[in-house]
Design a protein around this motif. Structure first.
Motif, PDB file in Angstrom:
ATOM      1  N   LEU A  48      11.977   2.816  -2.524  1.00 52.36           N
ATOM      2  CA  LEU A  48      13.309   2.205  -2.452  1.00 52.36           C
ATOM      3  C   LEU A  48      13.254   0.681  -2.336  1.00 52.36           C
ATOM      4  O   LEU A  48      14.283   0.030  -2.317  1.00 52.36           O
ATOM      5  N   ARG A  49      12.058   0.106  -2.279  1.00 58.94           N
ATOM      6  CA  ARG A  49      11.957  -1.359  -2.234  1.00 58.94           C
ATOM      7  C   ARG A  49      11.121  -1.855  -3.408  1.00 58.94           C
ATOM      8  O   ARG A  49      11.658  -2.293  -4.404  1.00 58.94           O
ATOM      9  N   ASP A  50       9.802  -1.659  -3.378  1.00 62.36           N
ATOM     10  CA  ASP A  50       8.990  -2.136  -4.503  1.00 62.36           C
ATOM     11  C   ASP A  50       9.352  -1.345  -5.766  1.00 62.36           C
ATOM     12  O   ASP A  50       9.400  -1.906  -6.864  1.00 62.36           O
ATOM     13  N   GLY A  51       9.600  -0.044  -5.615  1.00 60.75           N
ATOM     14  CA  GLY A  51       9.935   0.801  -6.766  1.00 60.75           C
ATOM     15  C   GLY A  51      11.259   0.415  -7.368  1.00 60.75           C
ATOM     16  O   GLY A  51      11.419   0.353  -8.593  1.00 60.75           O
ATOM     17  N   THR A  80      -2.957  -0.371   3.104  1.00 54.76           N
ATOM     18  CA  THR A  80      -3.221  -0.755   1.713  1.00 54.76           C
ATOM     19  C   THR A  80      -1.881  -0.888   0.990  1.00 54.76           C
ATOM     20  O   THR A  80      -0.900  -0.243   1.358  1.00 54.76           O
ATOM     21  N   HIS A  81      -1.852  -1.717  -0.027  1.00 54.96           N
ATOM     22  CA  HIS A  81      -0.649  -1.859  -0.864  1.00 54.96           C
ATOM     23  C   HIS A  81      -1.190  -2.322  -2.217  1.00 54.96           C
ATOM     24  O   HIS A  81      -1.478  -3.502  -2.402  1.00 54.96           O
ATOM     25  N   CYS A  82      -1.374  -1.373  -3.136  1.00 54.18           N
ATOM     26  CA  CYS A  82      -2.080  -1.723  -4.372  1.00 54.18           C
ATOM     27  C   CYS A  82      -1.179  -1.585  -5.585  1.00 54.18           C
ATOM     28  O   CYS A  82      -0.429  -0.624  -5.703  1.00 54.18           O
ATOM     29  N   HIS A  83      -1.288  -2.550  -6.476  1.00 52.45           N
ATOM     30  CA  HIS A  83      -0.551  -2.493  -7.740  1.00 52.45           C
ATOM     31  C   HIS A  83      -1.500  -2.058  -8.856  1.00 52.45           C
ATOM     32  O   HIS A  83      -2.717  -2.148  -8.735  1.00 52.45           O
ATOM     33  N   ASN A  84      -0.882  -1.577  -9.936  1.00 56.15           N
ATOM     34  CA  ASN A  84      -1.649  -0.818 -10.916  1.00 56.15           C
ATOM     35  C   ASN A  84      -1.917  -1.563 -12.218  1.00 56.15           C
ATOM     36  O   ASN A  84      -2.126  -0.946 -13.251  1.00 56.15           O
ATOM     37  N   GLY A 104       3.357  -0.865 -11.839  1.00 55.38           N
ATOM     38  CA  GLY A 104       3.671   0.059 -10.749  1.00 55.38           C
ATOM     39  C   GLY A 104       2.764  -0.060  -9.533  1.00 55.38           C
ATOM     40  O   GLY A 104       1.860  -0.904  -9.468  1.00 55.38           O
ATOM     41  N   ASN A 105       3.065   0.795  -8.556  1.00 57.36           N
ATOM     42  CA  ASN A 105       2.319   0.845  -7.298  1.00 57.36           C
ATOM     43  C   ASN A 105       1.456   2.114  -7.290  1.00 57.36           C
ATOM     44  O   ASN A 105       1.588   2.964  -8.155  1.00 57.36           O
ATOM     45  N   THR A 106       0.674   2.252  -6.253  1.00 54.24           N
ATOM     46  CA  THR A 106      -0.081   3.496  -6.053  1.00 54.24           C
ATOM     47  C   THR A 106       0.909   4.645  -5.934  1.00 54.24           C
ATOM     48  O   THR A 106       1.932   4.518  -5.274  1.00 54.24           O
TER      49      THR A 106
HETATM   50 ZN    ZN Z   1       4.110  -4.778  -3.996  1.00 49.71          ZN
END
Ligand code: ZN
Ligand code: KIV
Length: 505
Positions: free
Chosen positions: A13-16, A202-206, A238-240
């Protein structure tokens, strides 16, 4: 706290939601937040409250609607952001402020036009200020993936001393490779002297397709929170993805880490997010793609039939796909329906089963193939018995060149009432007829129709929001006839408003 538990921090609901075209309104965000709660996530990042009044309002409403997970609001390392986030979170049972600042050479020099020492001061100040409002403060070192480890360790030590309870190490640009990201987490574990006072996240981008691999490297090296999204949606590539991490930790018990995710709800949550965000899931997406459990070649089909595990590492039932090939039709009996509900995790019997069975037959007459989503919606419809307004009859007339007209019969205050009205369209006419009977002062604020999108005979879901004296009330309806679903949603919202304001509106 068990050291083998990995906390799931969902940022759908935030990064997505930052993804172009994926924006949700408050009603939809609440629906996603409730699904995330049922899925078992530990923390929901509900928005970035200072970014817009809509985001602020969503964080407020999600804080009210959801009680199990911690609700988190994002901020920059700016006092005003932190104050606004604290205000938005005031109804949350457990609230977290997520504040932070860029720490890489790029961010310090070109974005913030600052220097490393000043960044440490600003980071400390932000955390200290956030701690004045909440006990749970997470700090993110933006672009930590490209931040030199020695400097990152200094930043992290300073923010933990200032009161950070969680320290987030984002690979903001998706640049790291797993061995490098894992080493970064291990470095912090071994070189930050107060690290035992905080959880590493962790906070990983793809961007290079390594978000999940980096996240797993992170937890194998000491991180105990992962920031993820449903279907891996998020900025750029995207994110993990939540489902991948949850299933990796479940399947690979040699890693000896676990999450609180109820994996049987993964597919339904994935479909909900995909539908609401109008973001299709690629067919070959791990875990939730249409083909993730489909065996097409003859050799594989033969192998799976001989022994499922020949070609499947996950039992599809573990993620909420139904094992059964039994098709539910108008000829199915109560026992088949009850059995299917049990498979979906719901216990339905007695009068409730009788009532839902009747609704099921009515639906099966209109729709050839009843799927699991339809059944869950039928369960939701059973809420109608609590409604103070019940729709008994609806007839609409509409079409090219016709003046749209609607007649409704409602049971309200124990009596039956009939009204007819015209309108600019059939829904407008039907709502106007409802208002003739109920005479509500609640104002229609939002009206949203969605199809579950498998065909024209599928169920339409309608969300309605009405406003009375500054407070919003929500209603939901589901039916293969969208006009009926619309009226159901409208009377559901009005009923909720009347229940909250007896005798007033
Ligand atoms: Zn992010
Ligand atoms: O990718 C990132 O760095 C972020 C932070 C705001 C946590 O999303």
């Amino acid at each position: 706290m068990a050291d083998n538990k990995v906390f799931i921090f969902d940022t759908t609901l935030r990064d997505g939601e930052q993804v172009p075209g994926c924006q949700l309104n408050t009603i939809e965000k609440i629906e996603v937040a409730k699904a995330l709660e049922a899925l078992g996530v530990d923390i929901i990042e509900a928005g970035f409250p200072i970014s817009s009044p809509g985001d602020f309002n969503s964080v407020v409403e999600i804080s009210k609607a959801v009680s199990e997970p911690t609700i988190c609001g994002l901020t920059r390392a700016v006092k005003k952001d932190i104050e606004v986030a604290a205000e938005a979170l005031k109804f949350a049972k457990r609230a977290r402020i997520h504040t932070g600042i860029g720490t890489s050479f790029y961010h310090i020099n070109y974005k913030l036009k600052s220097n490393p020492e000043e960044i440490i001061e600003r980071a400390k100040e932000a955390v200290k200020y956030a701690r004045k409002f909440v006990d749970d403060v997470e700090f993110y070192a933006e672009d930590a993936g490209r931040t030199e480890n020695e400097y990152l360790a200094r930043v992290i030590e300073a923010v933990i001393a200032a009161g950070a309870t969680v320290v987030n190490i984002p690979d903001t640009t998706g640049y790291c490779i797993p061995e490098e990201y894992g080493r970064k987490i291990r470095f912090l574990k071994e070189n930050v002297k107060n690290i035992d006072k905080a959880i590493i996240s962790t906070h990983c981008h793809n961007d290079l397709g390594m978000a999940t691999a980096n996240t797993i490297a992170g937890v194998m090296n000491g991180a105990r929170q992962v920031e993820v999204t449903i279907n891996g949606i998020g900025e750029r590539a995207g994110n993990t993805s939540l489902e991948e991490v949850a299933m990796i930790l479940k399947c690979r018990n040699d890693i000896k880490l676990n999450t609180g995710i109820n994996t049987k709800k993964i597919i339904s949550t994935s479909r909900l997010v995909s539908t609401l965000m109008r973001m299709p899931v690629q067919a070959n997406k791990a875990i939730v793609g249409r083909n993730a459990f489909a065996h097409s070649s003859g050799i594989h089909q033969d192998g799976v039939l001989k022994h499922r595990e020949n070609y499947e590492i996950i039992d599809p039932r573990e993620v909420g796909l139904s094992e059964s090939a039994i098709k539910l039709t108008a000829r199915s009996g109560r026992a088949a329906l009850k059995h299917r509900f049990e498979k979906l995790g719901y216990k339905v019997d007695g009068d409730k089963l009788d009532k839902i069975y009747e609704q099921f037959l009515a639906m099966a007459d209109k729709k050839k193939d009843i799927n699991d989503d339809d059944l869950v919606l039928l369960l939701g419809e059973d809420r109608s018995k609590d409604k103070i307004i019940q729709m008994e009859y609806l007839n609409v007339l509409c079409g090219k060149s016709a003046i749209p007209m609607a007649t409704v019969k409602l049971k309200y205050n124990g009596e039956e009432h009939v009204a007819t009205s015209s309108g600019v369209g059939p829904v407008d006419a039907a709502f106007s007829a409802v208002r003739q009977i109920v005479k509500t002062k609640a104002k229609l604020e939002e009206y949203l129709v969605q199809a579950i999108t498998r065909g024209t005979d599928d169920i339409g879901k309608v969300h309605v929001q009405v406003e009375y004296k500054g407070v919003n009330y929500y209603g939901f309806g589901a039916n293969s006839d969208v006009i009926t679903a619309s009226v159901e949603a409208y009377i559901d919202a009005i009923s909720n408003c009347i229940k909250a304001n007896p005798g007033k509106n």
